[in-house]
Design an enzyme around this catalytic site. Structure first.
Site, short mmCIF file in Angstrom:
data_model
loop_
_atom_site.label_atom_id
_atom_site.label_comp_id
_atom_site.label_asym_id
_atom_site.label_seq_id
_atom_site.Cartn_x
_atom_site.Cartn_y
_atom_site.Cartn_z
N GLY A 37 9.20 1.13 33.18
CA GLY A 37 8.76 -0.08 32.30
C GLY A 37 8.59 0.79 31.02
O GLY A 37 8.47 1.93 30.73
N THR A 40 3.54 -1.16 25.19
CA THR A 40 3.19 -1.23 23.65
C THR A 40 3.25 0.34 23.07
O THR A 40 3.32 0.63 22.14
CB THR A 40 2.01 -2.02 23.65
OG1 THR A 40 1.46 -2.10 24.63
CG2 THR A 40 2.40 -3.41 22.60
N TYR A 41 2.60 1.16 24.00
CA TYR A 41 2.56 2.47 23.56
C TYR A 41 3.69 3.33 23.77
O TYR A 41 3.80 4.34 22.90
CB TYR A 41 1.32 3.07 24.37
CG TYR A 41 -0.01 2.55 24.20
CD1 TYR A 41 -0.50 2.06 23.02
CD2 TYR A 41 -1.01 2.22 25.25
CE1 TYR A 41 -1.58 1.36 22.70
CE2 TYR A 41 -1.91 1.41 25.11
CZ TYR A 41 -2.54 1.21 23.78
OH TYR A 41 -3.62 0.65 23.84
N GLY A 42 4.26 3.23 24.75
CA GLY A 42 5.25 4.15 25.13
C GLY A 42 5.89 3.81 26.66
O GLY A 42 5.65 2.83 27.16
N LYS A 43 6.72 4.68 27.07
CA LYS A 43 7.26 4.62 28.23
C LYS A 43 6.32 4.78 29.36
O LYS A 43 5.59 5.43 29.53
CB LYS A 43 8.60 5.43 28.44
CG LYS A 43 9.69 4.94 27.50
CD LYS A 43 10.87 6.14 27.54
CE LYS A 43 12.14 5.45 26.67
NZ LYS A 43 12.91 6.59 26.51
N LYS A 59 2.06 7.11 32.26
CA LYS A 59 2.16 6.17 31.15
C LYS A 59 1.93 7.10 29.87
O LYS A 59 1.08 7.84 29.71
CB LYS A 59 1.32 5.36 30.91
CG LYS A 59 1.25 4.23 30.12
CD LYS A 59 0.42 2.88 30.44
CE LYS A 59 0.08 2.16 28.96
NZ LYS A 59 -0.76 0.85 29.34
N ASP A 152 -5.31 -9.59 28.57
CA ASP A 152 -4.06 -9.48 28.67
C ASP A 152 -3.58 -9.95 30.00
O ASP A 152 -2.54 -9.29 30.61
CB ASP A 152 -3.29 -8.32 27.93
CG ASP A 152 -1.87 -8.29 27.54
OD1 ASP A 152 -1.53 -9.59 27.62
OD2 ASP A 152 -1.16 -7.30 27.25
P1 ADP Z 1 1.57 -1.23 28.23
O1 ADP Z 1 0.36 -1.35 27.88
O2 ADP Z 1 2.29 -0.43 27.22
O3 ADP Z 1 2.21 -2.69 28.23
P2 ADP Z 1 1.60 -1.26 30.89
O4 ADP Z 1 0.61 -0.52 31.65
O5 ADP Z 1 2.00 -2.72 31.02
O6 ADP Z 1 1.88 -0.68 29.37
O7 ADP Z 1 2.98 -0.66 31.55
C1 ADP Z 1 4.48 -1.31 31.36
C2 ADP Z 1 5.27 -1.48 32.48
O8 ADP Z 1 5.18 -0.11 33.48
C3 ADP Z 1 4.62 -2.49 33.69
O9 ADP Z 1 4.96 -3.80 33.30
C4 ADP Z 1 5.21 -1.99 34.87
O10 ADP Z 1 6.53 -2.50 35.06
C5 ADP Z 1 5.26 -0.39 34.82
N1 ADP Z 1 4.00 0.10 35.29
C6 ADP Z 1 3.00 0.31 34.73
N2 ADP Z 1 1.73 0.90 35.54
C7 ADP Z 1 2.46 1.05 36.68
C8 ADP Z 1 2.04 1.52 37.93
N3 ADP Z 1 0.97 2.00 38.27
N4 ADP Z 1 2.97 1.68 39.09
C9 ADP Z 1 4.22 1.27 38.76
N5 ADP Z 1 4.76 0.52 37.67
C10 ADP Z 1 3.90 0.44 36.62
#
Ligand code: ADP
Length: 327
Positions: A37, A40-43, A59, A152
């Site tokens: 995924g 907003t911050y990164g991959k 993250k 959010d």
């Molecule tokens: P941001 O704050 O940058 O939007 P997220 O925390 O929403 O980041 O993470 C972005 C994407 O990464 C999520 O929509 C999901 O698909 C994947 N993701 C995030 N956390 C997890 C996790 N604990 N397990 C599996 N996938 C995750």
């Protein structure tokens, strides 16, 4: 007499060749293969602990363009996550430094609610839908009792494990809120389709009811697989989408309406009727309909709390009882 302590060294575990190349204890496949995924911050990467074989989501904390060192937004998210511990809230295991990068390390969950609802073959039955909804409100109830606004809530930020366990994720916009004192916050939060009318009208002294509105939008998606208010991205269009279904708001139902910052500016030109019943009454069970109607009230003070929602007949009385959605 001196006791002699014998130290037996632990045998060093032998790692598979692939894992030996890892720069940290969390191995991930090189390149974009492990990206699950991007936020907003990164991959966000899927990785495996090379010794325990436990799966994690890494993250990455973006440091580019930060002049003052570690980004304050990340510090806020980390501190908040560290204070939370609940089965329906994603758990932050640690923060890791690898080479020049920092990562938040989360337990890995294989699905998010958007993916689950849009799956081409897998269909949730009503009991499973209820179970997911219940877990979402359990998570929210915990957050609100701890004085945290998520800000959010949307299907993409709700993760689901193989065993059907749901966890609220992405605390990038979450804040502690003052339960008694009214503080000012920014009203430019929440992905716009899930944004409550008070936020759209400029309210800066909002509370947990903004999350309830968003969760109600998610609940509609759980039932119908379609977003209830898919606006085109602007505030005006978003309010129009809401007005088109719930009717234009009035001071009788929402005494605070005229005090909203942008009420005059965004005043609707024509009065619209509430067609929520026509659109949804036949599509969901009677108790589910009543619950949705209660959560979609314009006046935030009239919306039920997450605790109220959990006690609602939809969860507490109406058949079928919730049943975990196991893969
Ligand atoms: P941001 O704050 O940058 O939007 P997220 O925390 O929403 O980041 O993470 C972005 C994407 O990464 C999520 O929509 C999901 O698909 C994947 N993701 C995030 N956390 C997890 C996790 N604990 N397990 C599996 N996938 C995750």
């Amino acid at each position: 007499m001196v006791k002699k302590i014998m130290k037996r060294l632990k045998t060093k575990p032998i790692l598979p060749d692939e894992f030996k190349t890892s720069d940290s204890v969390y191995f991930r496949k090189p390149g974009n293969e492990s990206v699950v995924g991007s936020g907003t911050y990164g991959k966000v990467f899927k990785a495996i602990h090379v010794y325990t074989k436990e799966l994690v989501a890494l993250k990455k904390i973006r440091m580019e363009g930060e002049r003052d060192g570690f980004p304050v937004t990340a510090v806020r998210e980390i501190k908040l996550l560290q204070s939370l511990k609940h089965v329906n809230v994603v758990s932050l295991q640690e923060v890791m430094v690898e080479k020049n990068d920092c990562f938040m390390v989360f337990e890995y969950l294989s699905h998010d609610l958007t993916g689950l609802l849009n799956h081409p073959t897998f269909k949730l039955n009503p009991a499973q839908k209820k179970d997911l909804a219940k877990q979402m409100f359990e998570g929210l109830d915990y957050l609100h009792r701890r004085g945290v606004l998520h800000r959010d809530i949307k299907a993409a930020n709700i993760l689901v494990s193989n065993e059907g366990q749901l966890k609220l994720a992405d605390f990038g916009l979450a804040r502690f809120y003052a339960k008694r004192r009214q503080l000012d916050y920014t009203n430019r939060v929440i992905t716009i389709w899930y944004r409550s009318p008070e936020l759209l009208l400029g309210e800066t002294q909002y509370g947990p009811a903004v999350d309830i509105w968003s969760a109600a939008c998610v609940l509609v998606e759980i039932f119908t697989r379609h977003a209830i208010f898919p606006g085109d991205g602007g505030e005006i269009s978003q309010l129009d989408k809401i007005y088109a279904i719930l009717g234009t708001p009035n001071s009788r139902d929402w005494p605070g309406l005229k005090d909203m910052q942008w009420f005059e500016l965004l005043r609707p030109t024509a009065r619209k009727p509430n067609v929520f019943a026509d659109k949804y009454k036949e599509r969901v069970t009677p108790a589910a309909y009543e619950l949705l109607e209660a959560m979609f009230q314009y006046d935030p003070a009239k919306r039920p709390t997450a605790g109220d929602v959990l006690e609602h007949p939809y969860f507490a009385v109406e058949e079928p009882a919730p049943q975990q959605a196991i893969e």
